[in-house]
Design an enzyme around this catalytic site. Structure first.
Site, PDB file in Angstrom:
ATOM      1  N   CYS A 133       0.830  -1.209   0.000  1.00 51.76           N
ATOM      2  CA  CYS A 133       0.000   0.000   0.000  1.00 51.76           C
ATOM      3  C   CYS A 133       0.863   1.257   0.000  1.00 51.76           C
ATOM      4  O   CYS A 133       1.691   1.456   0.891  1.00 51.76           O
ATOM      5  CB  CYS A 133      -0.918  -0.022   1.223  1.00 51.76           C
ATOM      6  SG  CYS A 133      -1.878   1.491   1.436  1.00 51.76           S
ATOM      7  N   ASN A 186     -13.813   8.253  -0.734  1.00 51.40           N
ATOM      8  CA  ASN A 186     -14.369   7.410  -1.787  1.00 51.40           C
ATOM      9  C   ASN A 186     -14.243   5.952  -1.352  1.00 51.40           C
ATOM     10  O   ASN A 186     -13.259   5.573  -0.728  1.00 51.40           O
ATOM     11  CB  ASN A 186     -13.617   7.627  -3.101  1.00 51.40           C
ATOM     12  CG  ASN A 186     -13.631   9.083  -3.541  1.00 51.40           C
ATOM     13  OD1 ASN A 186     -14.656   9.744  -3.465  1.00 51.40           O
ATOM     14  ND2 ASN A 186     -12.502   9.576  -3.979  1.00 51.40           N
ATOM     15  N   HIS A 198      -6.675   2.287   0.670  1.00 48.27           N
ATOM     16  CA  HIS A 198      -6.401   2.616   2.078  1.00 48.27           C
ATOM     17  C   HIS A 198      -7.340   3.768   2.389  1.00 48.27           C
ATOM     18  O   HIS A 198      -7.319   4.786   1.680  1.00 48.27           O
ATOM     19  CB  HIS A 198      -4.935   3.052   2.220  1.00 48.27           C
ATOM     20  CG  HIS A 198      -4.490   3.326   3.619  1.00 48.27           C
ATOM     21  ND1 HIS A 198      -3.431   2.641   4.183  1.00 48.27           N
ATOM     22  CD2 HIS A 198      -4.908   4.200   4.562  1.00 48.27           C
ATOM     23  CE1 HIS A 198      -3.215   3.094   5.410  1.00 48.27           C
ATOM     24  NE2 HIS A 198      -4.120   4.049   5.660  1.00 48.27           N
ATOM     25  N   HIS A 201      -8.942   7.032   3.221  1.00 48.20           N
ATOM     26  CA  HIS A 201      -8.348   8.364   3.307  1.00 48.20           C
ATOM     27  C   HIS A 201      -9.436   9.406   3.100  1.00 48.20           C
ATOM     28  O   HIS A 201     -10.448   9.158   2.456  1.00 48.20           O
ATOM     29  CB  HIS A 201      -7.206   8.547   2.300  1.00 48.20           C
ATOM     30  CG  HIS A 201      -7.567   8.285   0.875  1.00 48.20           C
ATOM     31  ND1 HIS A 201      -7.749   7.007   0.370  1.00 48.20           N
ATOM     32  CD2 HIS A 201      -7.789   9.133  -0.156  1.00 48.20           C
ATOM     33  CE1 HIS A 201      -8.043   7.083  -0.915  1.00 48.20           C
ATOM     34  NE2 HIS A 201      -8.092   8.356  -1.251  1.00 48.20           N
ATOM     35  N   HIS A 245     -10.087  13.356   1.900  1.00 50.37           N
ATOM     36  CA  HIS A 245      -9.611  14.540   1.201  1.00 50.37           C
ATOM     37  C   HIS A 245     -10.181  15.762   1.915  1.00 50.37           C
ATOM     38  O   HIS A 245     -11.394  15.830   2.147  1.00 50.37           O
ATOM     39  CB  HIS A 245     -10.104  14.566  -0.242  1.00 50.37           C
ATOM     40  CG  HIS A 245      -9.607  13.439  -1.087  1.00 50.37           C
ATOM     41  ND1 HIS A 245      -8.564  13.582  -1.964  1.00 50.37           N
ATOM     42  CD2 HIS A 245     -10.032  12.158  -1.208  1.00 50.37           C
ATOM     43  CE1 HIS A 245      -8.363  12.436  -2.588  1.00 50.37           C
ATOM     44  NE2 HIS A 245      -9.245  11.550  -2.145  1.00 50.37           N
TER      45      HIS A 245
END
Length: 116
Positions: A6, A89, A100, A102, A104
């Protein structure tokens, strides 16, 4: 727990250089390399979670902490008062590119209201 394949795990371990702007024992935040707004940060947990689909009640504290970091960064980067967007997303159809979880943080300009 890291995933050796990753890219975000590698950033969290500092195996790949990144413009890290925040780090603590649970979270890393860094500038997006392809920003979509004047402020475009990625906030990730250090431990590997593939997506929102893996978030269970055991991660409530971590998710709360992530959003506390996001709020703090919005203030530090001067977008808390004018407004900002937080996006995550999930899955290919949801636009997730890196497997992974995350978040934004986007701001610094008026953002369109439409989805996508």
């Amino acid at each position: 727990m890291y995933n050796d394949d990753c890219i975000f795990c590698k950033i969290a371990q500092r195996k790949i250089p990144s413009d890290i702007i925040y780090e603590d024992d649970q979270v890393v935040a860094f500038k997006d390399i392809q920003p979509l707004a004047p402020v475009h940060l990625l906030v990730i947990p250090k431990n590997h979670l593939s997506s929102v689909n893996e978030v269970t009640s055991e991660y409530e504290g971590l998710i709360g902490h992530l959003f506390g970091v996001i709020r703090r960064l919005a203030q530090e980067f001067g977008v808390a008062e004018t407004g900002y967007r937080v996006v995550t997303n999930t899955g290919a159809d949801g636009g997730q590119v890196v497997g992974h979880i995350h978040f934004h943080l986007l701001g610094g300009q008026a953002l369109e209201a439409k989805i996508g």
